[in-house]
Design a protein around this motif. Structure first.
Motif, PDB file in Angstrom:
ATOM      1  N   THR A  47     -17.636  67.841  -8.726  1.00 66.03           N
ATOM      2  CA  THR A  47     -18.400  66.912  -7.912  1.00 66.03           C
ATOM      3  C   THR A  47     -19.170  67.742  -6.892  1.00 66.03           C
ATOM      4  N   VAL A  48     -20.488  67.556  -6.875  1.00 65.34           N
ATOM      5  CA  VAL A  48     -21.374  68.334  -6.002  1.00 65.34           C
ATOM      6  C   VAL A  48     -21.952  67.402  -4.947  1.00 65.34           C
ATOM      7  N   ARG A  49     -21.834  67.828  -3.700  1.00 67.98           N
ATOM      8  CA  ARG A  49     -22.424  67.094  -2.575  1.00 67.98           C
ATOM      9  C   ARG A  49     -23.260  68.058  -1.757  1.00 67.98           C
ATOM     10  N   SER A  50     -24.263  67.539  -1.086  1.00 69.35           N
ATOM     11  CA  SER A  50     -25.069  68.362  -0.202  1.00 69.35           C
ATOM     12  C   SER A  50     -24.255  68.662   1.055  1.00 69.35           C
ATOM     13  N   ALA A  58     -27.513  59.520  -3.465  1.00 71.13           N
ATOM     14  CA  ALA A  58     -26.826  60.118  -4.618  1.00 71.13           C
ATOM     15  C   ALA A  58     -26.092  61.391  -4.215  1.00 71.13           C
ATOM     16  N   CYS A  59     -26.688  62.152  -3.307  1.00 72.58           N
ATOM     17  CA  CYS A  59     -26.080  63.409  -2.900  1.00 72.58           C
ATOM     18  C   CYS A  59     -24.912  63.186  -1.955  1.00 72.58           C
ATOM     19  N   ASP A  60     -25.021  62.183  -1.089  1.00 73.47           N
ATOM     20  CA  ASP A  60     -23.936  61.895  -0.160  1.00 73.47           C
ATOM     21  C   ASP A  60     -22.686  61.449  -0.912  1.00 73.47           C
ATOM     22  N   GLU A  61     -22.867  60.673  -1.971  1.00 79.59           N
ATOM     23  CA  GLU A  61     -21.730  60.199  -2.764  1.00 79.59           C
ATOM     24  C   GLU A  61     -21.198  61.306  -3.654  1.00 79.59           C
ATOM     25  N   GLY A  62     -22.040  62.215  -4.046  1.00 82.50           N
ATOM     26  CA  GLY A  62     -21.651  63.305  -4.923  1.00 82.50           C
ATOM     27  C   GLY A  62     -22.104  63.068  -6.349  1.00 82.50           C
ATOM     28  N   VAL A  63     -22.451  64.127  -7.012  1.00 85.51           N
ATOM     29  CA  VAL A  63     -22.869  64.075  -8.409  1.00 85.51           C
ATOM     30  C   VAL A  63     -21.728  64.651  -9.236  1.00 85.51           C
ATOM     31  N   ALA A 104     -21.205  71.283  -1.066  1.00 82.86           N
ATOM     32  CA  ALA A 104     -19.756  71.100  -1.014  1.00 82.86           C
ATOM     33  C   ALA A 104     -19.307  70.750  -2.425  1.00 82.86           C
ATOM     34  N   LEU A 105     -18.175  71.316  -2.844  1.00 77.22           N
ATOM     35  CA  LEU A 105     -17.696  71.158  -4.216  1.00 77.22           C
ATOM     36  C   LEU A 105     -16.280  70.612  -4.251  1.00 77.22           C
ATOM     37  N   ASP A 106     -16.027  69.751  -5.196  1.00 77.70           N
ATOM     38  CA  ASP A 106     -14.675  69.350  -5.564  1.00 77.70           C
ATOM     39  C   ASP A 106     -14.506  69.756  -7.020  1.00 77.70           C
ATOM     40  N   ILE A 107     -13.598  70.688  -7.270  1.00 79.61           N
ATOM     41  CA  ILE A 107     -13.355  71.202  -8.616  1.00 79.61           C
ATOM     42  C   ILE A 107     -12.056  70.581  -9.117  1.00 79.61           C
ATOM     43  N   GLU A 108     -12.110  69.994 -10.317  1.00 80.19           N
ATOM     44  CA  GLU A 108     -10.926  69.352 -10.888  1.00 80.19           C
ATOM     45  C   GLU A 108     -10.643  69.898 -12.279  1.00 80.19           C
ATOM     46  N   LYS A 109      -9.390  70.174 -12.535  1.00 82.12           N
ATOM     47  CA  LYS A 109      -8.967  70.624 -13.855  1.00 82.12           C
ATOM     48  C   LYS A 109      -8.946  69.417 -14.782  1.00 82.12           C
ATOM     49  N   LEU A 110      -9.457  69.611 -15.993  1.00 84.59           N
ATOM     50  CA  LEU A 110      -9.431  68.544 -16.980  1.00 84.59           C
ATOM     51  C   LEU A 110      -8.018  68.409 -17.538  1.00 84.59           C
ATOM     52  N   PRO A 111      -7.649  67.248 -18.057  1.00 84.30           N
ATOM     53  CA  PRO A 111      -6.293  67.071 -18.596  1.00 84.30           C
ATOM     54  C   PRO A 111      -6.063  67.865 -19.884  1.00 84.30           C
TER      55      PRO A 111
END
Length: 137
Positions: A47-50, A58-63, A104-111
């Motif tokens: 998830t990418v945010r500015s 769109a950027c505030d919510e995250g892509v 800003a990044l949120d990195i998530e491992k896939l299942p």
């Protein structure tokens, strides 16, 4: 096991002759944190945010996108980078992201684990057609 990691980075768009991709470099602290959470060279959710600009809905919510987490060697040290596909770059550009923008990044491992495709520097080399050079006529 914690399968999420939040961090910041800088977005780089690579406009090569044969491909258009993106890269986000991660620091050594991110590398250690991701390794300890069981991440490797694999596909992951991002998830990418500015980080600096607000007011772009769109950027505030995250892509949300899929990206490739890769290990590379820089000055003898292993570091992670995130490789973005051409489709992911277009999605970010449509939301107003620009080259060299702090994010800003949120990195998530896939299942499940899908090995990432390693970066191929040759893909960015210009390909010349010998017929255009006038050699051998």
């Amino acid at each position: 096991m914690d399968i999420k990691h939040a961090t910041k980075g800088t977005l780089f768009f690579i406009d090569g002759f044969c491909t258009k991709e993106g890269i986000i470099g991660l620091g050594q602290e991110d590398h250690v944190s991701l390794i300890s959470r069981g991440f490797g060279d694999e596909e992951m959710a991002l998830t990418v945010r500015s980080a600096g600009l607000t007011g772009r809905t769109a950027c505030d919510e995250g892509v949300r996108l899929w990206a490739s987490l890769l290990t590379m060697r820089v000055d003898g040290e292993e570091k992670f980078q995130i490789r973005l596909s051409a489709a992911a770059v277009e999605q970010l550009k449509e939301c107003g992201f620009v080259d060299l923008e702090p994010i800003a990044l949120d990195i998530e491992k896939l299942p499940y684990t899908i090995p990432s495709q390693q970066f191929d520097p040759a893909a960015f080399e210009p390909k010349l057609d010998e017929s255009l050079l006038g050699i051998g006529r």
